[in-house]
Design a protein around this motif. Sequence first.
Motif, PDB file in Angstrom:
ATOM      1  N   GLY A 177     -29.529 -61.207   8.786  1.00 36.04           N
ATOM      2  CA  GLY A 177     -28.706 -61.320   9.985  1.00 36.04           C
ATOM      3  C   GLY A 177     -29.508 -61.365  11.283  1.00 36.04           C
ATOM      4  O   GLY A 177     -29.320 -62.287  12.082  1.00 36.04           O
ATOM      5  N   PRO A 178     -30.402 -60.394  11.518  1.00 37.71           N
ATOM      6  CA  PRO A 178     -31.151 -60.417  12.775  1.00 37.71           C
ATOM      7  C   PRO A 178     -31.942 -61.712  12.977  1.00 37.71           C
ATOM      8  O   PRO A 178     -32.012 -62.224  14.088  1.00 37.71           O
ATOM      9  CB  PRO A 178     -32.090 -59.212  12.641  1.00 37.71           C
ATOM     10  N   TRP A 225     -14.573 -68.106  19.327  1.00 37.95           N
ATOM     11  CA  TRP A 225     -14.054 -67.017  18.501  1.00 37.95           C
ATOM     12  C   TRP A 225     -12.932 -67.541  17.619  1.00 37.95           C
ATOM     13  O   TRP A 225     -12.176 -68.426  18.030  1.00 37.95           O
ATOM     14  CB  TRP A 225     -13.528 -65.876  19.372  1.00 37.95           C
ATOM     15  N   TYR A 231     -29.477 -64.348  14.089  1.00 37.89           N
ATOM     16  CA  TYR A 231     -28.934 -64.167  15.437  1.00 37.89           C
ATOM     17  C   TYR A 231     -29.972 -64.401  16.529  1.00 37.89           C
ATOM     18  O   TYR A 231     -29.629 -64.857  17.615  1.00 37.89           O
ATOM     19  CB  TYR A 231     -28.240 -62.805  15.559  1.00 37.89           C
ATOM     20  N   HIS A 274     -19.661 -70.013  10.704  1.00 34.58           N
ATOM     21  CA  HIS A 274     -19.683 -68.650  11.257  1.00 34.58           C
ATOM     22  C   HIS A 274     -20.914 -67.912  10.727  1.00 34.58           C
ATOM     23  O   HIS A 274     -21.631 -68.407   9.850  1.00 34.58           O
ATOM     24  CB  HIS A 274     -18.387 -67.892  10.978  1.00 34.58           C
ATOM     25  N   GLY A 275     -21.159 -66.717  11.301  1.00 37.58           N
ATOM     26  CA  GLY A 275     -22.404 -66.011  11.038  1.00 37.58           C
ATOM     27  C   GLY A 275     -22.714 -65.795   9.568  1.00 37.58           C
ATOM     28  O   GLY A 275     -23.816 -66.079   9.095  1.00 37.58           O
ATOM     29  N   TRP A 276     -21.728 -65.302   8.824  1.00 35.64           N
ATOM     30  CA  TRP A 276     -21.968 -64.996   7.407  1.00 35.64           C
ATOM     31  C   TRP A 276     -22.258 -66.282   6.628  1.00 35.64           C
ATOM     32  O   TRP A 276     -23.119 -66.294   5.738  1.00 35.64           O
ATOM     33  CB  TRP A 276     -20.779 -64.240   6.819  1.00 35.64           C
ATOM     34  N   PRO A 297     -11.694 -57.841  12.197  1.00 36.03           N
ATOM     35  CA  PRO A 297     -12.561 -58.337  13.275  1.00 36.03           C
ATOM     36  C   PRO A 297     -12.682 -59.865  13.236  1.00 36.03           C
ATOM     37  O   PRO A 297     -12.657 -60.456  12.163  1.00 36.03           O
ATOM     38  CB  PRO A 297     -13.909 -57.679  12.994  1.00 36.03           C
ATOM     39  N   ARG A 298     -12.803 -60.450  14.431  1.00 34.28           N
ATOM     40  CA  ARG A 298     -12.852 -61.921  14.499  1.00 34.28           C
ATOM     41  C   ARG A 298     -14.249 -62.425  14.176  1.00 34.28           C
ATOM     42  O   ARG A 298     -15.238 -61.782  14.505  1.00 34.28           O
ATOM     43  CB  ARG A 298     -12.496 -62.390  15.916  1.00 34.28           C
ATOM     44  N   ARG A 299     -14.289 -63.590  13.546  1.00 35.62           N
ATOM     45  CA  ARG A 299     -15.575 -64.269  13.330  1.00 35.62           C
ATOM     46  C   ARG A 299     -15.894 -65.087  14.573  1.00 35.62           C
ATOM     47  O   ARG A 299     -14.978 -65.494  15.297  1.00 35.62           O
ATOM     48  CB  ARG A 299     -15.483 -65.230  12.157  1.00 35.62           C
ATOM     49  N   ARG A 300     -17.179 -65.343  14.752  1.00 31.06           N
ATOM     50  CA  ARG A 300     -17.573 -66.264  15.824  1.00 31.06           C
ATOM     51  C   ARG A 300     -18.163 -67.498  15.150  1.00 31.06           C
ATOM     52  O   ARG A 300     -19.058 -67.362  14.310  1.00 31.06           O
ATOM     53  CB  ARG A 300     -18.571 -65.604  16.760  1.00 31.06           C
ATOM     54  N   TYR A 325     -20.221 -71.041  15.251  1.00 31.34           N
ATOM     55  CA  TYR A 325     -21.285 -71.715  15.998  1.00 31.34           C
ATOM     56  C   TYR A 325     -21.254 -73.184  15.644  1.00 31.34           C
ATOM     57  O   TYR A 325     -21.176 -73.533  14.460  1.00 31.34           O
ATOM     58  CB  TYR A 325     -22.646 -71.102  15.653  1.00 31.34           C
ATOM     59  N   MET A 335     -25.792 -67.188   7.228  1.00 30.69           N
ATOM     60  CA  MET A 335     -26.678 -66.283   6.471  1.00 30.69           C
ATOM     61  C   MET A 335     -26.715 -66.676   5.003  1.00 30.69           C
ATOM     62  O   MET A 335     -27.767 -66.671   4.361  1.00 30.69           O
ATOM     63  CB  MET A 335     -26.192 -64.833   6.601  1.00 30.69           C
TER      64      MET A 335
END
Lengths: 184, 110
Positions: free
Chosen positions: B40-41, B60, B44, B28-30, B70-73, B75, B33
Amino acid sequence: MSAWEIAVSVVFGLAVNELCELSPWLARRLLPFAARMWTRDAESRAAYAEEWQAIIEDRPGKLFKLATAFTFLVGGAWRSAPRLASRWSAQHPVRRLISSVLITTSTFVIMFGFGMLSWPIVALGTALLVLATALGVLPTPRRQYKFIVPPEMNIHTRADSGVDAYLMKDGKITGVMQVKRYHF
Amino acid sequence: MSGGPIRVTQPLLDVLQALLAAEDLELHGWAIMKATQRSGPTIYKILERLAASKWVDCRWELLRADESRPRRRFYRLTPLGATEARSLLASRRPEPAKAKLRLAFGGCDA
């Protein structure tokens, strides 16, 4: 240490503590703006806002959460810069001039505030800078006009707020009429 | 490299490396990172490019009914993405040659 100094240090400590507590809330508030600047697609905006909020939740440290939200905000602003530039160039020249003067003035006010080590002056300059930038890039609300179009005519709006009326016959354009703003 | 991302950058290689190193090739995003130490930018922008090139797809997180966060996405590298990423990393970031074993004392060349 005088009573006054003790009071100031207590108030300052409380203020810092309160700011730290507010940071995650502020971070969550900033992310929808960042997502709005990141993309123009409404569905993607909502998805990014939620996903980035999940990142903020995962990220440890209250101030780090705020810093991460700021990176998304700056990234969004950077990405929307060409869009803002095109909006800027589409503005009325007088409005652009006023905005430019205000941006220059506010930059000097911010630098003056930093020079004087006066945070209220820096805050004032920053507020002026935001307003001046908004003046330069935010679209002007336009009057709505209603057209009654006969079936043999096709209407296209133009970027310079004019309107092209195409006369059509058997699906082909037989003539173009430009309708300027001052005709209304 | 057909259908790959247009521009190969160091952050892109970092993201591919992180995804390849992940369990099920999914993060996931975090987590991306954190693994890449990139902002982050930056991440993404790369994920958008990878998704446009069909190198990654996303899903999701499924939350329980009692969870309100909030849900994580997540990848995940697609089979095409995994193959291309491995070949790209092999060409751009070959494994450093293993250091020759040397004696601690008196091992210097004469």
